[in-house]
Design a protein around this motif. Structure first.
Motif, PDB file in Angstrom:
ATOM      1  N   VAL A 124       0.856  -1.182   0.000  1.00 52.68           N
ATOM      2  CA  VAL A 124       0.000   0.000   0.000  1.00 52.68           C
ATOM      3  C   VAL A 124       0.894   1.236   0.000  1.00 52.68           C
ATOM      4  O   VAL A 124       1.666   1.446   0.935  1.00 52.68           O
ATOM      5  CB  VAL A 124      -0.915   0.009   1.237  1.00 52.68           C
ATOM      6  N   THR A 125       0.797   2.027  -1.065  1.00 52.51           N
ATOM      7  CA  THR A 125       1.681   3.192  -1.154  1.00 52.51           C
ATOM      8  C   THR A 125       0.924   4.487  -1.431  1.00 52.51           C
ATOM      9  O   THR A 125       1.503   5.550  -1.495  1.00 52.51           O
ATOM     10  CB  THR A 125       2.710   3.013  -2.291  1.00 52.51           C
ATOM     11  N   GLU A 126      -0.373   4.367  -1.686  1.00 51.20           N
ATOM     12  CA  GLU A 126      -1.126   5.571  -2.066  1.00 51.20           C
ATOM     13  C   GLU A 126      -2.456   5.617  -1.339  1.00 51.20           C
ATOM     14  O   GLU A 126      -2.863   4.676  -0.666  1.00 51.20           O
ATOM     15  CB  GLU A 126      -1.411   5.550  -3.578  1.00 51.20           C
ATOM     16  N   GLY A 127      -3.150   6.714  -1.532  1.00 50.21           N
ATOM     17  CA  GLY A 127      -4.473   6.857  -0.936  1.00 50.21           C
ATOM     18  C   GLY A 127      -4.439   7.914   0.149  1.00 50.21           C
ATOM     19  O   GLY A 127      -3.492   8.675   0.281  1.00 50.21           O
ATOM     20  N   ASN A 128      -5.493   7.961   0.925  1.00 51.21           N
ATOM     21  CA  ASN A 128      -5.598   8.904   2.037  1.00 51.21           C
ATOM     22  C   ASN A 128      -5.452  10.354   1.612  1.00 51.21           C
ATOM     23  O   ASN A 128      -4.785  11.144   2.280  1.00 51.21           O
ATOM     24  CB  ASN A 128      -4.531   8.604   3.097  1.00 51.21           C
ATOM     25  N   CYS A 129      -6.042  10.675   0.477  1.00 52.87           N
ATOM     26  CA  CYS A 129      -6.016  12.081   0.052  1.00 52.87           C
ATOM     27  C   CYS A 129      -7.429  12.542  -0.241  1.00 52.87           C
ATOM     28  O   CYS A 129      -7.687  13.227  -1.229  1.00 52.87           O
ATOM     29  CB  CYS A 129      -5.103  12.263  -1.156  1.00 52.87           C
ATOM     30  N   THR A 130      -8.354  12.141   0.646  1.00 53.65           N
ATOM     31  CA  THR A 130      -9.772  12.458   0.456  1.00 53.65           C
ATOM     32  C   THR A 130      -9.981  13.948   0.233  1.00 53.65           C
ATOM     33  O   THR A 130     -10.688  14.366  -0.675  1.00 53.65           O
ATOM     34  CB  THR A 130     -10.571  12.025   1.683  1.00 53.65           C
ATOM     35  N   GLU A 132      -8.008  16.337  -0.789  1.00 52.40           N
ATOM     36  CA  GLU A 132      -7.539  16.847  -2.091  1.00 52.40           C
ATOM     37  C   GLU A 132      -8.482  16.465  -3.212  1.00 52.40           C
ATOM     38  O   GLU A 132      -8.811  17.261  -4.082  1.00 52.40           O
ATOM     39  CB  GLU A 132      -6.155  16.272  -2.398  1.00 52.40           C
ATOM     40  N   LEU A 133      -8.916  15.201  -3.185  1.00 51.29           N
ATOM     41  CA  LEU A 133      -9.789  14.731  -4.262  1.00 51.29           C
ATOM     42  C   LEU A 133     -11.102  15.488  -4.259  1.00 51.29           C
ATOM     43  O   LEU A 133     -11.625  15.862  -5.304  1.00 51.29           O
ATOM     44  CB  LEU A 133     -10.075  13.233  -4.097  1.00 51.29           C
ATOM     45  N   LEU A 134     -11.640  15.718  -3.061  1.00 51.18           N
ATOM     46  CA  LEU A 134     -12.949  16.363  -3.002  1.00 51.18           C
ATOM     47  C   LEU A 134     -12.874  17.844  -3.333  1.00 51.18           C
ATOM     48  O   LEU A 134     -13.898  18.465  -3.619  1.00 51.18           O
ATOM     49  CB  LEU A 134     -13.565  16.157  -1.614  1.00 51.18           C
ATOM     50  N   ASN A 136     -11.892  19.018  -5.962  1.00 50.46           N
ATOM     51  CA  ASN A 136     -12.325  19.159  -7.350  1.00 50.46           C
ATOM     52  C   ASN A 136     -13.827  19.064  -7.514  1.00 50.46           C
ATOM     53  O   ASN A 136     -14.354  19.407  -8.561  1.00 50.46           O
ATOM     54  CB  ASN A 136     -11.698  18.049  -8.211  1.00 50.46           C
ATOM     55  N   GLU A 143     -18.196  13.647   2.254  1.00 48.46           N
ATOM     56  CA  GLU A 143     -17.053  12.959   1.625  1.00 48.46           C
ATOM     57  C   GLU A 143     -17.433  12.018   0.489  1.00 48.46           C
ATOM     58  O   GLU A 143     -16.600  11.248   0.032  1.00 48.46           O
ATOM     59  CB  GLU A 143     -16.224  12.194   2.668  1.00 48.46           C
ATOM     60  N   TYR A 144     -18.663  12.034   0.050  1.00 55.74           N
ATOM     61  CA  TYR A 144     -19.049  11.328  -1.166  1.00 55.74           C
ATOM     62  C   TYR A 144     -19.109  12.331  -2.308  1.00 55.74           C
ATOM     63  O   TYR A 144     -19.485  13.479  -2.109  1.00 55.74           O
ATOM     64  CB  TYR A 144     -20.445  10.718  -1.041  1.00 55.74           C
TER      65      TYR A 144
ATOM     66  N   SER B  76      -3.247  -4.173  -2.183  1.00 50.10           N
ATOM     67  CA  SER B  76      -3.427  -2.944  -2.949  1.00 50.10           C
ATOM     68  C   SER B  76      -4.137  -3.240  -4.270  1.00 50.10           C
ATOM     69  O   SER B  76      -4.377  -4.398  -4.614  1.00 50.10           O
ATOM     70  CB  SER B  76      -2.075  -2.283  -3.221  1.00 50.10           C
ATOM     71  N   GLY B  81      -1.428   1.928  -5.988  1.00 49.49           N
ATOM     72  CA  GLY B  81      -1.000   1.472  -4.671  1.00 49.49           C
ATOM     73  C   GLY B  81      -1.988   1.785  -3.566  1.00 49.49           C
ATOM     74  O   GLY B  81      -1.623   1.767  -2.388  1.00 49.49           O
ATOM     75  N   SER B  82      -3.238   2.079  -3.909  1.00 42.86           N
ATOM     76  CA  SER B  82      -4.228   2.339  -2.857  1.00 42.86           C
ATOM     77  C   SER B  82      -4.607   1.029  -2.182  1.00 42.86           C
ATOM     78  O   SER B  82      -4.576  -0.032  -2.784  1.00 42.86           O
ATOM     79  CB  SER B  82      -5.492   2.950  -3.451  1.00 42.86           C
ATOM     80  N   ASN B  91     -14.018   7.430  -0.033  1.00 42.42           N
ATOM     81  CA  ASN B  91     -12.975   8.081  -0.837  1.00 42.42           C
ATOM     82  C   ASN B  91     -11.662   8.272  -0.098  1.00 42.42           C
ATOM     83  O   ASN B  91     -10.881   9.170  -0.416  1.00 42.42           O
ATOM     84  CB  ASN B  91     -13.485   9.431  -1.373  1.00 42.42           C
ATOM     85  N   SER B  92     -11.400   7.397   0.893  1.00 42.15           N
ATOM     86  CA  SER B  92     -10.129   7.511   1.600  1.00 42.15           C
ATOM     87  C   SER B  92      -9.081   6.571   1.024  1.00 42.15           C
ATOM     88  O   SER B  92      -7.891   6.702   1.301  1.00 42.15           O
ATOM     89  CB  SER B  92     -10.330   7.210   3.086  1.00 42.15           C
ATOM     90  N   VAL B  94      -8.335   6.096  -2.198  1.00 45.59           N
ATOM     91  CA  VAL B  94      -8.379   6.454  -3.618  1.00 45.59           C
ATOM     92  C   VAL B  94      -7.148   7.257  -3.993  1.00 45.59           C
ATOM     93  O   VAL B  94      -6.830   8.242  -3.338  1.00 45.59           O
ATOM     94  CB  VAL B  94      -9.643   7.310  -3.914  1.00 45.59           C
ATOM     95  N   VAL B 246     -21.242   8.867  -4.742  1.00 42.76           N
ATOM     96  CA  VAL B 246     -20.233   7.984  -5.313  1.00 42.76           C
ATOM     97  C   VAL B 246     -19.039   7.855  -4.380  1.00 42.76           C
ATOM     98  O   VAL B 246     -18.469   8.851  -3.938  1.00 42.76           O
ATOM     99  CB  VAL B 246     -19.767   8.515  -6.686  1.00 42.76           C
TER     100      VAL B 246
END
Lengths: 168, 595
Positions: A124-130, A132-134, A136, A143-144, B76, B81-82, B91-92, B94, B246
């Motif tokens: 696991v190397t990515e994720g946890n950027c809720t 930032e994503l939201l 946009n 958070e949906y 993952s 790598g999520s 969305n955590s 992602v 979503v």
């Protein structure tokens, strides 16, 4: 043998050059050009028509069914006859590809075809950027992301207000 | 309709019929042997085709094909790598690629230009060493494509392909499947439609011919292909506010799609096949395959036709959340299609959803019209190359190499092999081993008990399947949650085996153990005075007392009426409060009466 790299020609819109690509663009191409077949772009005897001049005639006009199908699938609106005409010109332009003899040449689907797909360890190397994503998202609920309720299918041709209606 | 539903409930009774009179002069088609390719063989789980033509019954042949999506069990996702996790804040889990942000690719290109620049000049030459120009390019592109296909996902797909007797394609390609939906942010799904990772396999599964589980028949369904693909996100429909929420946590998770040929004919067969596939996936560990958590999703394609005629129009049934509902949905859909056609209607090639509350299928609003997926090759991904012992490359980084033969050697025992071993090792019936493997953990429990007791496995199995399992089912518990451990049960069975308690007493002790109060079987026996009387003298005295008190019965027995002996045995049992061994009592009474 590979299919012709038409990139530079389509962009420039002018006739063929003696070399198919300038060196900085695709160095590996130049390396592989060695076993040339008579019908590659290097062959200056083959002249392809430039855009805007001598376009091959469309074998058949694009039918209303196809246009309707495109409108439904891609959700584009051809709006008026000029839009449809533009589409037909685009198809004519692309049809120039048929001028090239590709007998016995395998179609290429990726410039990476001679490379192998490298594999990654299952970490696991990515994720946890809720957040930032939201950023946009225009609308969000807890958070949906928010989207319209399902696909709204285009009404059938008869019920749509589209230019295509009249042209049946 | 009720009769037909009843027939469906009994399981695939073979060719489906409607008792509807046909016009005179139109004999029904005779059922005969049909070439398998045409799939007109009447499916009959009980074996043998049923002849038609009686009183105008026209047989229908249902055809069922399944498309199964199994979520790969990995840490993952397929191309990013999520993390892969079932319940997590929306969305955590992602990454930018999973959200299909512009510019993202299923690869990482790291500092390409910097590296390119550094390759020219003395520094570059030192970096690359003295290698040929071609080698230089390879190295450049290696650094360029820090490709992110999850190795574990590929291994899972290869394992599954091997377990299902597929040929593994050493070179497989990726494609794009386009459709618009809110939970598919890219507008396309990366899949393997043209040249998938595995093709042409088979899955064998067992069905009970009757409800008593005494006769099992083995059937096979062909596997067309297994492909790697991306999962989509999750949509939560909020009809009150007319919007969809979503969550992209699931977007990009690796899936194995198992495409089966339409070799099945009813819900029961489909359910059995899916159950077997589920067990195989869980045994391999390639997927946890829990339907309730969406790790195993099944869509059924259903159509009906008359024998000898071409296949009918098929509908796709989705939204099936359990194996039980799968059978129900398929049987309902078959029945619906038959009724529709019998009433002169037509079947639309549509997608229908199964409504589990109503037990029926309804058209799905979102999937009107035939989908045009506009398949095209995925231009950003090179082919996936796998190796075997023969084709293993000499100097490749072995983290980059997947050796099919190496994986094949390390496959665990599949359920079918495990079942055979249980039957051979313990002398139990095939139906028993089927049930043992069907319950998670039951086979291990059984083997554990057998190890700890002197009772023969053939007797132990009865306790496991009848007593333990029925209690578990009654209380909706899994084997792991059983209040009676294998140790306690073995203890109890030992008491029974040593004849320290009677069989009915043992059942009583078992009931007590079920309460989970921590007492051992011996303690319960002592507490409730369930131990068999060991004192022979005391038993003899009681027998004598009974004989003395039942003159009429004694005379009847001596006159030749042996059945009355049972009454005496019963009386002894009463006096001993059930603590006498009936066999021993009978012996003692007979001995005394013959004196």
């Amino acid at each position: 043998m590979r299919a012709v790299l038409l990139g530079p020609w389509l962009r420039a819109g002018t006739g063929p050059r003696p070399h198919p690509a300038t060196p900085h663009r695709a160095p590996h191409r130049a390396l592989r050009a060695a076993p040339t077949a008579p019908n590659t772009a290097c062959d200056s005897q083959q002249r392809l028509p430039a855009a805007g001049r001598d376009l091959p005639a469309l074998k058949q006009k694009v039918s209303v069914e196809v246009l309707d199908h495109l409108e439904q699938l891609a959700l584009v609106d051809f709006r008026d006859s000029e839009g449809v005409e533009r589409l037909q010109k685009a198809i004519q332009f692309a049809d120039q590809l048929h001028e090239v003899n590709t007998d016995g040449v395998e179609p290429m689907d990726s410039v990476l075809e001679d490379r192998c797909l490298y594999l990654r360890e299952d970490d696991v190397t990515e994720g946890n950027c809720t957040k930032e994503l939201l950023e946009n998202a225009r609308e969000k609920v807890e958070e949906y992301f928010v989207a319209p309720p399902g696909n709204i299918p285009l009404p059938k041709l008869e019920e749509r207000e589209t230019f295509l209606q009249g042209s049946k | 309709m009720a009769a037909a539903v009843a027939m469906a409930a009994r399981g695939c009774g073979g060719v489906w019929r409607r008792a509807r009179q046909r016009g005179a002069g139109q004999p029904g088609p005779r059922l005969g042997p049909f070439p398998r390719g045409q799939r007109a063989v009447a499916c009959n789980a009980r074996g043998g085709a049923v002849p038609a033509g009686k009183s105008g019954l026209v047989p229908w042949v249902p055809v069922v094909g399944l498309e199964i999506h199994a979520q790969i069990s990995s840490n993952s996702k397929l191309f990013s790598g999520s993390q892969v996790q079932f319940a997590a804040p929306p969305n955590s889990l992602v990454s930018f690629f999973d959200a299909s942000l512009p510019g993202t690719l299923p690869m990482k290109s790291c500092a390409f230009f910097y590296i390119m620049c550094s390759f020219n000049g003395p520094a570059g030459n030192r970096l690359l060493g003295s290698c040929t120009v071609q080698n230089k390019m390879d190295k450049v592109l290696f650094l360029f494509q820090n490709a992110v296909l999850n190795r574990r996902c590929v291994e899972a797909a290869v394992m599954t392909g091997l377990a299902l007797n597929c040929s593994i394609n050493k070179k497989s390609l990726f494609d794009r499947k386009h459709y618009f939906y809110a939970d598919l942010p890219a507008g396309y799904q990366i899949t393997q439609q043209r040249v998938p990772i595995a093709v042409n396999g088979s899955l064998s599964y067992s069905l009970c011919i009757d409800n008593k589980m005494s006769q099992m028949v083995t059937k096979t369904v062909r596997i067309k292909q297994i492909q790697l693909e991306q999962d989509s996100g999750k949509s939560l429909h909020d009809d009150t506010r007319s919007q969809t929420l979503v969550d992209l946590n699931r977007a990009g998770v690796g899936l194995m799609e198992v495409v089966m040929e339409p070799d099945m004919c009813c819900g029961e067969e489909a359910a059995a096949a899916v159950r077997e596939l589920q067990l195989i996936l869980q045994t391999l560990g390639s997927s946890q395959a829990v339907m309730a958590e969406g790790q195993l999703r099944v869509d059924a394609n259903v159509s009906v036709h008359h024998p000898g005629e071409p296949y009918g129009v098929r509908t796709e049934v989705k939204n099936i959340n359990s194996i039980r509902f799968l059978a129900k949905a398929i049987d309902y859909e078959i029945q619906r299609q038959i009724e529709e056609l019998e009433n002169g209607g037509t079947i639309l090639n549509e997608t229908r959803a199964f409504d589990s509350k109503l037990g029926c299928t309804v058209p799905m609003r979102d999937k009107e019209g035939k989908q045009d997926y506009r398949f095209m090759p995925e231009p950003n991904l090179p082919p996936l190359i796998l190796y075997d012992a023969k084709s293993l490359p000499a100097n490749m980084n072995h983290q980059q190499v997947i050796n099919i033969d190496w994986i094949h050697e390390r496959l665990p025992d599949l359920p079918s092999v495990k079942r055979k071993k249980l039957v051979e090792q313990y002398g139990i019936l095939p139906e028993h081993s089927f049930t043992l493997l069907n319950e998670d953990g039951l086979a291990e429990f059984f083997e554990s008990v057998v190890k700890q007791t002197q009772m023969k496995p053939k007797k132990v199995i009865g306790w496991i399947l009848k007593d333990l399992l029925s209690y578990l089912k009654q209380h909706s518990l899994t084997v792991k949650e059983s209040p009676v451990s294998s140790f306690l049960l073995a203890d109890l069975l030992n008491l029974l085996e040593k004849k320290e308690i009677s069989s009915p007493a043992a059942k009583q002790v078992f009931m007590e153990l079920w309460k989970g109060e921590g007492k051992t079987p011996l303690e319960i026996v002592k507490e409730q005075k369930l131990g068999l009387l060991q004192d022979q003298k005391e038993l003899e005295q009681i027998c004598q007392a009974v004989i003395d008190g039942q003159e009429n019965e004694v005379m009847a027995i001596k006159a030749g009426n042996q059945k009355v002996l049972n009454k005496l045995i019963g009386l002894v049992q009463k006096k001993t409060e059930g603590r006498s061994n009936p066999v021993l009592v009978k012996q003692l009474l007979e001995k005394k009466l013959s004196e």
